[in-house]
Design a protein around this motif. Structure first.
Motif, mmCIF file in Angstrom:
data_model
loop_
_atom_site.group_PDB
_atom_site.id
_atom_site.type_symbol
_atom_site.label_atom_id
_atom_site.label_comp_id
_atom_site.label_asym_id
_atom_site.label_seq_id
_atom_site.Cartn_x
_atom_site.Cartn_y
_atom_site.Cartn_z
ATOM 1 N N SER A 5 0.833 -1.196 0.000
ATOM 2 C CA SER A 5 0.000 0.000 0.000
ATOM 3 C C SER A 5 0.873 1.252 0.000
ATOM 4 C CB SER A 5 -0.908 0.004 1.228
ATOM 5 O OG SER A 5 -1.477 1.277 1.401
ATOM 6 N N ALA A 6 1.898 1.233 0.836
ATOM 7 C CA ALA A 6 2.747 2.429 0.961
ATOM 8 C C ALA A 6 3.569 2.668 -0.303
ATOM 9 C CB ALA A 6 3.661 2.284 2.174
ATOM 10 N N VAL A 7 4.230 1.623 -0.773
ATOM 11 C CA VAL A 7 5.101 1.796 -1.933
ATOM 12 C C VAL A 7 4.256 1.821 -3.197
ATOM 13 C CG1 VAL A 7 6.915 0.746 -3.304
ATOM 14 C CG2 VAL A 7 7.012 0.631 -0.811
ATOM 15 N N GLY A 8 4.348 2.909 -3.914
ATOM 16 C CA GLY A 8 3.546 3.007 -5.127
ATOM 17 C C GLY A 8 3.997 4.180 -5.967
ATOM 18 N N LEU A 9 3.058 4.753 -6.680
ATOM 19 C CA LEU A 9 3.389 5.898 -7.527
ATOM 20 C C LEU A 9 3.958 7.040 -6.695
ATOM 21 C CD1 LEU A 9 0.166 5.771 -9.674
ATOM 22 C CD2 LEU A 9 2.468 5.140 -10.406
ATOM 23 N N GLY A 10 3.527 7.115 -5.442
ATOM 24 C CA GLY A 10 4.036 8.166 -4.566
ATOM 25 C C GLY A 10 5.550 8.140 -4.488
ATOM 26 N N ASN A 11 6.120 6.958 -4.452
ATOM 27 C CA ASN A 11 7.572 6.848 -4.307
ATOM 28 C C ASN A 11 8.298 7.049 -5.619
ATOM 29 O OD1 ASN A 11 5.926 4.995 -2.593
ATOM 30 N ND2 ASN A 11 7.848 4.938 -1.467
ATOM 31 N N PHE A 38 2.551 11.783 4.429
ATOM 32 C CA PHE A 38 1.280 11.091 4.644
ATOM 33 C C PHE A 38 0.899 10.259 3.425
ATOM 34 C CE2 PHE A 38 0.879 14.277 7.965
ATOM 35 C CZ PHE A 38 0.249 13.569 8.966
ATOM 36 N N PHE A 39 1.004 10.876 2.261
ATOM 37 C CA PHE A 39 0.610 10.182 1.033
ATOM 38 C C PHE A 39 1.449 8.928 0.828
ATOM 39 C CE2 PHE A 39 0.719 9.324 -3.501
ATOM 40 C CZ PHE A 39 -0.599 9.495 -3.888
ATOM 41 N N SER A 40 2.757 9.107 0.972
ATOM 42 C CA SER A 40 3.657 8.005 0.675
ATOM 43 C C SER A 40 3.456 6.830 1.627
ATOM 44 C CB SER A 40 5.103 8.503 0.736
ATOM 45 O OG SER A 40 5.951 7.540 0.191
ATOM 46 N N LEU A 41 3.162 7.136 2.896
ATOM 47 C CA LEU A 41 2.957 6.049 3.855
ATOM 48 C C LEU A 41 1.496 5.604 3.910
ATOM 49 C CD1 LEU A 41 5.206 7.222 6.837
ATOM 50 C CD2 LEU A 41 5.744 5.520 5.106
ATOM 51 N N SER A 42 0.668 6.125 3.022
ATOM 52 C CA SER A 42 -0.775 5.788 2.999
ATOM 53 C C SER A 42 -1.460 6.132 4.315
ATOM 54 C CB SER A 42 -1.005 4.291 2.718
ATOM 55 O OG SER A 42 -0.392 3.906 1.543
ATOM 56 N N LEU A 43 -1.139 7.300 4.875
ATOM 57 C CA LEU A 43 -1.691 7.645 6.183
ATOM 58 C C LEU A 43 -2.736 8.746 6.095
ATOM 59 C CD1 LEU A 43 1.552 7.724 8.308
ATOM 60 C CD2 LEU A 43 -0.128 5.893 8.119
ATOM 61 N N TYR A 103 -7.725 10.006 -9.208
ATOM 62 C CA TYR A 103 -6.636 10.452 -10.092
ATOM 63 C C TYR A 103 -5.450 9.503 -10.065
ATOM 64 C CZ TYR A 103 -4.379 12.459 -5.925
ATOM 65 O OH TYR A 103 -3.790 12.627 -4.698
ATOM 66 N N TYR A 104 -5.364 8.695 -8.998
ATOM 67 C CA TYR A 104 -4.290 7.692 -8.930
ATOM 68 C C TYR A 104 -4.383 6.758 -10.145
ATOM 69 C CZ TYR A 104 -0.844 5.034 -6.208
ATOM 70 O OH TYR A 104 0.308 4.441 -5.760
ATOM 71 N N CYS A 105 -5.619 6.414 -10.514
ATOM 72 C CA CYS A 105 -5.819 5.521 -11.657
ATOM 73 C C CYS A 105 -5.359 6.159 -12.960
ATOM 74 C CB CYS A 105 -7.285 5.141 -11.789
ATOM 75 S SG CYS A 105 -7.814 3.984 -10.544
ATOM 76 N N ILE A 130 -5.414 -0.888 -4.628
ATOM 77 C CA ILE A 130 -6.351 -1.801 -3.972
ATOM 78 C C ILE A 130 -6.569 -1.390 -2.513
ATOM 79 C CG2 ILE A 130 -6.034 -3.800 -5.471
ATOM 80 C CD1 ILE A 130 -4.015 -4.944 -3.702
ATOM 81 N N SER A 131 -5.543 -0.790 -1.890
ATOM 82 C CA SER A 131 -5.754 -0.374 -0.496
ATOM 83 C C SER A 131 -6.676 0.831 -0.424
ATOM 84 C CB SER A 131 -4.423 -0.088 0.204
ATOM 85 O OG SER A 131 -3.891 1.160 -0.194
ATOM 86 N N LEU A 132 -6.620 1.676 -1.439
ATOM 87 C CA LEU A 132 -7.527 2.823 -1.468
ATOM 88 C C LEU A 132 -8.969 2.357 -1.670
ATOM 89 C CD1 LEU A 132 -5.241 5.116 -3.605
ATOM 90 C CD2 LEU A 132 -6.124 5.748 -1.376
HETATM 91 N N1 TRP Z 1 1.043 5.354 -0.595
HETATM 92 C C1 TRP Z 1 0.687 5.147 -1.950
HETATM 93 C C2 TRP Z 1 1.799 5.681 -2.822
HETATM 94 O O1 TRP Z 1 2.773 6.158 -2.330
HETATM 95 C C3 TRP Z 1 -0.644 5.755 -2.298
HETATM 96 C C4 TRP Z 1 -1.714 5.352 -1.368
HETATM 97 C C5 TRP Z 1 -2.233 4.130 -1.218
HETATM 98 C C6 TRP Z 1 -2.319 6.152 -0.422
HETATM 99 N N2 TRP Z 1 -3.133 4.123 -0.210
HETATM 100 C C7 TRP Z 1 -3.207 5.364 0.293
HETATM 101 C C8 TRP Z 1 -2.157 7.465 -0.100
HETATM 102 C C9 TRP Z 1 -3.940 5.886 1.327
HETATM 103 C C10 TRP Z 1 -2.912 7.998 0.928
HETATM 104 C C11 TRP Z 1 -3.765 7.211 1.649
HETATM 105 O O2 TRP Z 1 1.723 5.642 -4.019
#
Ligand code: TRP
Length: 452
Positions: free
Chosen positions: A26-32, A228-233, A107-109, A325-327
């Motif tokens: 969930s954390a590692v994704g487009l954000g990183n 926050f975004f990167s850690l999905s928080l 918009y993530y999609c 999928i976590s979103l």
């Molecule tokens: N953390 C993800 C990323 O870095 C994006 C993400 C997934 C997210 N689930 C989240 C961001 C919940 C905020 C809250 O790409």
């Protein structure tokens, strides 16, 4: 016994490793890989990076622990969790989270769709030495096509819905376990490649030598929001994942492991991308296209580059999927737990509605390019800014205040140590959650507002 049965029916991770991998997924994704390098470039490098890491340690890790604690204590979706623990206005924190999940996924999609398009280009063999010069321009071509973007956005949303339909340990967990380690390895290889290239040293000094003058209030807000975004928080994604964890799982350990992995992936992709920026005299502040304009250049030049490009974009798409999928899961968990919808119905209906909300984002680079929302930003950048820099930190602060001030020490501590888990740093965590997180977020908000 009865209770355990009920929890198992909701779904539980099959192992601690599965829980870590899903949370890291969930954390590692487009954000990183997409966002961290491009915002680092726009905010001047070093100081921004260090402040980002500071936020991860001081705010991110404590709040991740808090979310997982609330989730596992209640075994509920974000709304249900707050209702069960306290109710009243706190339930709104859950709603804020579900809404944020809805908005972010929209918009993530679209951005993930760009990655799928690049996977397609790689499969077609587009990144080869005859085309090196044209490679950076491919991104502009993609943005100019509304239809391609809509198409890939739909493909990606379809894949997200498909995995979430599979349920917790079948769908979510299996997909994650395989892909993460491979992604890590390929990023290490790309980073090493970058380090030995001509722009390597310049990239390192850009990324890690702080020039504190460049860290203005806007950069601080961006760095904090991105933590926050990167850690999905801040919206209950980690809370929801925590709700599928079993007693006896060492939550602090999981949260720290996930945060370290997440930060490493972000830094590695910075170390992979910036040497290319400097070697080819590109602008670090090139914006959202940065990763797509840089890495394909070296793919087109290295032996076996087509294969590496395919592998890289495949893994990027999977990293994005394990985040998306976590979103979606947060939204689905809410409709299943609170509204008693069938999992299937919730997933299909919400997936479709979120896709619709994503349409203006997909069109925001061409058809709607001249429609500005916040400042000069188009629709996609505007809702990204709103969700990431404001809603997530706000949600995070409420979660911190809730855990630090409303949940009693007995409850919070009792939950963490369940199943004989030791947490020696409990006082440090409690102090950070209770005082430091709310105050730091408030300072960054207030200084951004220009009040002082
Ligand atoms: N953390 C993800 C990323 O870095 C994006 C993400 C997934 C997210 N689930 C989240 C961001 C919940 C905020 C809250 O790409």
């Amino acid at each position: 016994m009865e209770k355990h049965h009920e929890k198992a029916k909701r779904g539980l991770w099959s192992s601690r490793f599965g829980f870590i991998m899903a949370s890291a997924g969930s954390a590692v994704g487009l954000g990183n890989i997409w966002k961290f390098p491009y915002i680092t470039g726009m905010h001047g490098g070093g100081a921004f990076v260090l402040f980002f890491i500071f936020c991860i340690v001081v705010v991110g890790i404590p709040i991740m622990i808090a979310e997982m604690v609330i989730g596992r204590h209640t075994h509920k979706d974000p709304v249900g969790a707050f209702r069960k623990l306290r109710g009243g206005p706190w339930v709104m924190v859950g709603w804020l989270g579900v809404t944020a999940g809805f908005v972010i996924l929209s918009y993530y999609c679209v951005v993930a769709g760009w990655a799928v398009d690049y996977l397609w280009l790689a499969l077609k063999g587009t990144f080869n030495s005859q085309h090196t010069k044209e490679v950076p321009e491919l991104f502009g071509t993609l943005l100019a096509s509304d239809l391609s973007q809509l198409f890939w956005q739909a493909v990606f949303m379809g894949a997200t819905v498909w995995i979430v339909l599979g349920g917790v340990s079948n769908g979510l967990e299996r997909a994650n376990k395989l892909m993460m380690p491979v992604l890590f390895l390929i990023l290490i290889a790309l980073a090493l490649h970058g380090l030995v290239s001509p722009g390597g040293t310049k990239a390192l000094s850009f990324l890690f030598t702080p020039d504190w003058q460049k860290l203005d209030a806007a950069s601080m807000l961006e760095a904090m929001g991105h933590a926050f975004f990167s850690l999905s928080l801040g919206m209950g994604a980690m809370l929801t994942y925590g709700s599928y964890a079993d007693e006896g799982t060492d939550i602090p350990n999981v949260a720290i492991t996930v945060s370290v992995m997440d930060t490493c992936v972000a830094l590695l992709s910075g170390i992979a991308i910036f040497p290319i920026v400097f070697t080819y005299g590109m602008a670090p502040a090139a914006g959202p296209g940065l990763v797509f304009k840089t890495l394909p250049i070296i793919f087109s030049q290295m032996p076996g580059g087509t294969f590496i490009a395919i592998l890289f974009f495949l893994l990027l798409v999977f990293a994005a999927l394990s985040s998306s999928i976590s979103l979606l899961e947060v939204v689905v968990a809410y409709y299943c737990d609170e509204k008693k919808w069938q999992r299937r119905t919730a997933t299909l209906v919400m997936g479709f509605l979120i896709f619709l909300l994503g349409v203006p984002s997909a069109l925001s680079n061409h058809l709607l390019a001249n429609v500005h929302f916040i400042g000069e930003r188009n629709f996609l950048d505007s809702i990204d800014l709103l969700a990431t820099n404001y809603i997530l930190p706000l949600g995070g602060v409420f979660i911190a205040i809730f855990t630090g001030w409303v949940m009693t020490t007995r409850l919070a501590r009792g939950e963490i140590v369940k199943g004989n888990v030791k947490f020696h740093y409990y006082p440090v965590w409690h102090f950070l959650i209770k005082y430091v997180c709310p105050i730091l977020v408030a300072i960054v908000f207030i200084s951004r507002s220009g009040l002082f």
